[in-house]
Design an enzyme around this catalytic site. Structure first.
Site, PDB file in Angstrom:
ATOM      1  N   ASN A 185      12.686   8.534  -8.242  1.00  0.00           N
ATOM      2  CA  ASN A 185      13.016   7.868  -6.975  1.00  0.00           C
ATOM      3  C   ASN A 185      12.203   6.605  -6.726  1.00  0.00           C
ATOM      4  O   ASN A 185      12.661   5.694  -6.049  1.00  0.00           O
ATOM      5  CB  ASN A 185      12.824   8.831  -5.793  1.00  0.00           C
ATOM      6  CG  ASN A 185      11.429   9.424  -5.748  1.00  0.00           C
ATOM      7  OD1 ASN A 185      10.983  10.036  -6.716  1.00  0.00           O
ATOM      8  ND2 ASN A 185      10.737   9.255  -4.642  1.00  0.00           N
ATOM      9  N   SER A 210       0.820  -1.219   0.000  1.00  0.00           N
ATOM     10  CA  SER A 210       0.000   0.000   0.000  1.00  0.00           C
ATOM     11  C   SER A 210       0.849   1.261   0.000  1.00  0.00           C
ATOM     12  O   SER A 210       0.341   2.347  -0.214  1.00  0.00           O
ATOM     13  CB  SER A 210      -0.934   0.004   1.211  1.00  0.00           C
ATOM     14  OG  SER A 210      -0.169   0.048   2.395  1.00  0.00           O
ATOM     15  N   GLY A 211       2.138   1.121   0.229  1.00  0.00           N
ATOM     16  CA  GLY A 211       3.034   2.276   0.185  1.00  0.00           C
ATOM     17  C   GLY A 211       3.348   2.672  -1.245  1.00  0.00           C
ATOM     18  O   GLY A 211       2.911   2.021  -2.201  1.00  0.00           O
ATOM     19  N   TYR A 212       4.108   3.746  -1.385  1.00  0.00           N
ATOM     20  CA  TYR A 212       4.396   4.238  -2.731  1.00  0.00           C
ATOM     21  C   TYR A 212       5.320   3.293  -3.499  1.00  0.00           C
ATOM     22  O   TYR A 212       5.126   3.046  -4.685  1.00  0.00           O
ATOM     23  CB  TYR A 212       4.999   5.641  -2.660  1.00  0.00           C
ATOM     24  CG  TYR A 212       4.012   6.695  -2.200  1.00  0.00           C
ATOM     25  CD1 TYR A 212       2.645   6.541  -2.388  1.00  0.00           C
ATOM     26  CD2 TYR A 212       4.448   7.856  -1.574  1.00  0.00           C
ATOM     27  CE1 TYR A 212       1.739   7.509  -1.978  1.00  0.00           C
ATOM     28  CE2 TYR A 212       3.550   8.840  -1.165  1.00  0.00           C
ATOM     29  CZ  TYR A 212       2.200   8.657  -1.365  1.00  0.00           C
ATOM     30  OH  TYR A 212       1.310   9.618  -0.968  1.00  0.00           O
ATOM     31  N   CYS A 235      17.133   5.486  -2.507  1.00  0.00           N
ATOM     32  CA  CYS A 235      16.828   6.351  -3.645  1.00  0.00           C
ATOM     33  C   CYS A 235      17.921   7.404  -3.865  1.00  0.00           C
ATOM     34  O   CYS A 235      18.480   7.513  -4.958  1.00  0.00           O
ATOM     35  CB  CYS A 235      15.458   6.998  -3.474  1.00  0.00           C
ATOM     36  SG  CYS A 235      15.213   7.872  -1.930  1.00  0.00           S
TER      37      CYS A 235
END
Lengths: 347, 347, 347, 347
Positions: free
Chosen positions: C314, C10-12, C147
């Site tokens: 990123n 559910s995170g980016y 990143c």
């Protein structure tokens, strides 16, 4: 010097109030409250005020009597303790919606709860000097207009007052707003990766500000307001685009005359309508930090429609600036005091 | 009242000058020039000034004598007619690079052309009050610093003056700037679809402002400045991040002392260094429209490095604001006159 | 078809992994976990995937055995249950920092806590194909790079590998990043009115990614990395600007040769270095959604300095894209599979 | 493999066409033209295509015969040489407005000039597969819809087709658009410092796309379209907010049924209407790069109004994507070929 305090000064509206009042030559800011920031220097929350004031937030329980109390609380909160606020100061200027509507029945309809002090609604004046200047001068209880409603009302009021709008036809108003209008509280919808670059309908129907717009434009009957609100990429700024239909054929010159008559002497109203140029219509970005409301219009003769565009900084003319302007009117100060900043270009 | 004119008032720097001087209580703005907009009302170009002035642009050939002449012309243009400007006014404040550098040889090296009036370079003072206040008071010819260089110099000057920088090691400065720094002329690189959201190195080496930075920081020898410039998404604002290496072991307290000593009495310098909070370091966005330069630093003891962050509004402290501040110094007005705007939050 | 599951989808980063793997011809996405969204359709959280998948989030306790497990958990979380993850799948690709560093002592130093499974650090390979392709092919445990560190390492690795950097001089790296790098959790610093338009130093010294950069660039000795991180206005994108000093005089052609040799066969590395044009250096905005890392450089012969610019998305090359690339390498699929999207212009 | 060429490939629409067609498995891009960039590699203009193609721009005078010719020229330019284009290829897909309108009289009225080839207007089909799929299959001349009109038409078409709209009442449509819609040519209104953060009415009345909207929605009579266009901060993206009044009382379920029926089988139409969540209505930002058109609606029973929101990427579904979709339809390829990219989250 008037002793002035602000309840709810850690929010965006309250912070702007503080910024304006700190530079007001007739004001001493006595106290500013914030429950969650009590004890902190205000510049910790409003970093633009670093080196401008040594004030610290206090809890509202520490509030002392003063000459004027500004309330910048969340909707529904001001009315709860209104008796207490009224004991603290003879003059109250409320930025919330709690005392904007004259009809108590509008509260359950639009805000989902009864008003706790319906008997006070008649004591408050809607604090928009362009419509209620004389009442403001003589009132101790002033309720500032909402941000989206202010833009819409100031754009449309001359036409409705002049009685040229077809009240049987819909009035469609699209309010576009930046993110500061949603306040300082964090949420997923205001989380930068989600909010950045948004063109986001958030209230296509049923927006609460509809009630104010109807109330303030009912000069010759109740208008059929269809209001929608869209969030767009910006921190500050509202552009209201309103589509009204005329009840008779009119040309541009007549419309000009109506707007000029309504706004000729107004210090913060500018009619913006050029035949060319990037800024030929009102645009909120150049109003950032200023108290102007720019209004323009365009006639669509094929449809008998007038498109009215009106732009404000939602935290200024749409909140803190409008409140300070009303404060100036109430106390007989020059109306532009502390509101002289013209806005920037480019920005 | 001083009679003041602005040459090149349709540009972004000139427009800001005009905005500031219109509100200056000791100034009458006499004339503002723009060749391409001569005859137009200034609000057609600077829409924020609508209803604030009735001035129209004139051609520079129509300029009359005045008390102070501000030059806001493209680099290389001010020097061409400097004799003419000097005839028009006893005091000249130039915002371009044409008279910033003391050494005539720096012009061919950094600007690619010889200086047309090298004999005048010694007459101009670098108009940064924090470094040259006394000279400004006594000079009729003032040359404002560049935008990126102003941020860098004000961030680093206390350390260089105090003699704590290792001059054998590189000083790496990264200047990040918004789009207004490139001026009002259209170009593909400033075309919105291309410029929006940019993180764009535009001058990783060889940036002209390097010359000023070296000049102004050579207190104890010539520093080895490695300057790079990056364009980022913003209209206004510069954040300079500078990495300097100390010539001895120091702790944070000693650094604090150096900065406090340098900037204690300065009206527009703020040291921003908190242990927590969103705005714990300098940030240009809250400086929009203000003349502050916020400076902060962080010590990296492992590397003997200090990271110095400094933030300005490039059109204010980096151009028009700096010029008005120098003007105030020169004429003995309170230094903050017409520069009181604190900036906004949120914005 | 490999059966693949994602922990923390559910995170980016997890959302991007899911987007990429849904279009991967050799993959069946079996399960995706989210504790707070268990039971919901994934398009409720990742609205771009509406109509692209019928998957629902499950709790990690419902995870079944699969062929490959991607871990997209917050730092510190992956290591806690690593034994469990290893039971579930023979191949693990972790996007967190938990297994990036080879030296267990780096964890208390940079992350503030001991590593719970130091014995496993040697089993994981740093999942950057450009540096570790052969090891990735032969490893079941892959740890993706951070990143900001990915951008910095890919920009600098050719110079360090070639041994042309002066290891006694500082290497100053400025990483500029968009807001998605801070993740999907709401906070005041990511609240749109506060984050919009930011140029914000958030870690001028002591950034954790420094440890990876040092680790991966120590070909000929330990470099003196001075790393700083600045948040700027963007949702996606990193631009790393690195200043390195050479240990001998070199011209541009020699630098070109080094970069060409390092990156000639690399599918996702592009050398961007033109003499003119808006996009003459690397720029992250045109990389949005793509897996490219663009690298450019400029020689500053006066200072013996090379400025190296490197740009990535990123969430792609800096997270999910790098992980899928490593996955492709590990299983012998064409390296660009599911990573073909070139990025957009304009955007 | 079809041999395909693009006339006008240096613009934003042409660049997107090129990006899509380069990845189309049934297409060989033969030639791409640009008068001002002839001889240059395409990646010099479209930097996202670096390493993706070795194509160079050619002058249109160098064009050779091909199977399909895409025209991505400024309005008014395609019609001038239409005879020539028709000689070059048996199938033409035009992205300009030159062949969109069926009635020749609409050209002088809306575009200010007569059509040079009115006899051809009947040969072109309006290239929106959702409305004209069968005609597209059988036509050699396809004219893609305009960007703002595509969003409006796709949002409203089901209601008009179903005959539930009160044709005596106004239909007010507000189109909000990003900056790429104004094209790649520089201008003051698109100059970043002026365009950034804009909420700018640019065509409150009289927008040319009105003609297409009327044409395509006249199922049961000519609707009274009042269309306004506002430029807002974004590079890509259109959100159309349309207010229509129903000719009878209806509930939400009936509206759902109408939209489901119209769009059930459509590969690029998604109905977005949730009771909660950030993305509960259509939003263009998550469509960047995708060919979806998301449509949602909200019923305002008090006013008998339906607010219809529709979102697209103006360069995709509003230009190049729509054209490639029509191309796929025309040649019997799967309709989503080369249009699979789902869009990103977050972005």
């Amino acid at each position: 010097m008037l002793k002035v305090s602000i309840v709810g000064a850690s929010g965006y509206g309250g912070g702007e109030l503080l910024r304006l009042l700190l530079d007001h030559p007739e004001v001493e800011v006595a106290q500013v409250t914030s429950e969650s920031n009590a004890g902190k220097f205000v510049y910790k929350v409003h970093p633009n005020l670093r080196k401008r004031t040594d004030l610290k937030f206090v809890s509202s329980s520490e509030l002392e009597k003063c000459d004027v109390l500004f309330l910048a609380l969340p909707h529904g909160t001001a009315m709860e303790k209104i008796d207490h606020w009224m004991e603290l100061a003879p003059v109250i200027i409320d930025l919330s919606a709690d005392f904007r509507l004259r009809n108590p029945e509008d509260y359950p309809k639009w805000y989902g709860h009864d008003h706790t002090h319906p008997e006070l609604l008649g004591k408050f004046v809607y604090g928009m000097p362009e419509l209620h200047r004389e009442e403001i001068k003589n009132s101790n209880y002033i309720s500032s207009g909402g941000c989206l409603s202010t833009a819409a009302i100031l754009g449309l009021y001359p036409l409705f007052q002049a009685g040229v709008v077809d009240l049987d036809k819909p009035v469609v108003i699209e309010g576009k707003t930046g993110s500061s209008g949603a306040g300082g509280g964090v949420s997923l919808s205001s989380h930068h990766p989600e909010r950045s670059g948004a063109m986001r309908s958030f209230k296509p129907t049923g927006h609460r500000h509809t009630a104010e717009i109807v109330q303030e434009l009912s000069f010759h009957g109740k208008p059929k307001i269809s209001f929608s609100a869209t969030a767009i990429e910006a921190v500050r700024g509202i552009l209201s685009t309103a589509h009204v239909f005329l009840n008779k054929e009119m040309d541009e010159r007549e419309l000009w005359r109506i707007y000029r008559k309504a706004y000729a002497g107004e210090p913060f109203m500018r009619i913006v309508k050029e035949s060319s140029g990037v800024y030929r219509y009102p645009e909120p970005k150049i109003l950032t930090g200023s108290n102007y409301c720019d209004v323009g219009f365009e006639l669509d003769p094929d449809n008998g429609r007038v498109v009215v565009m009106s732009a404000i900084d939602n935290l200024m003319k749409g909140a803190a600036g409008q409140a300070v302007q009303a404060f100036n009117v109430r106390f007989g100060f020059p109306e532009t005091t502390a509101l002289e900043f013209p806005g920037l270009h480019p920005i």
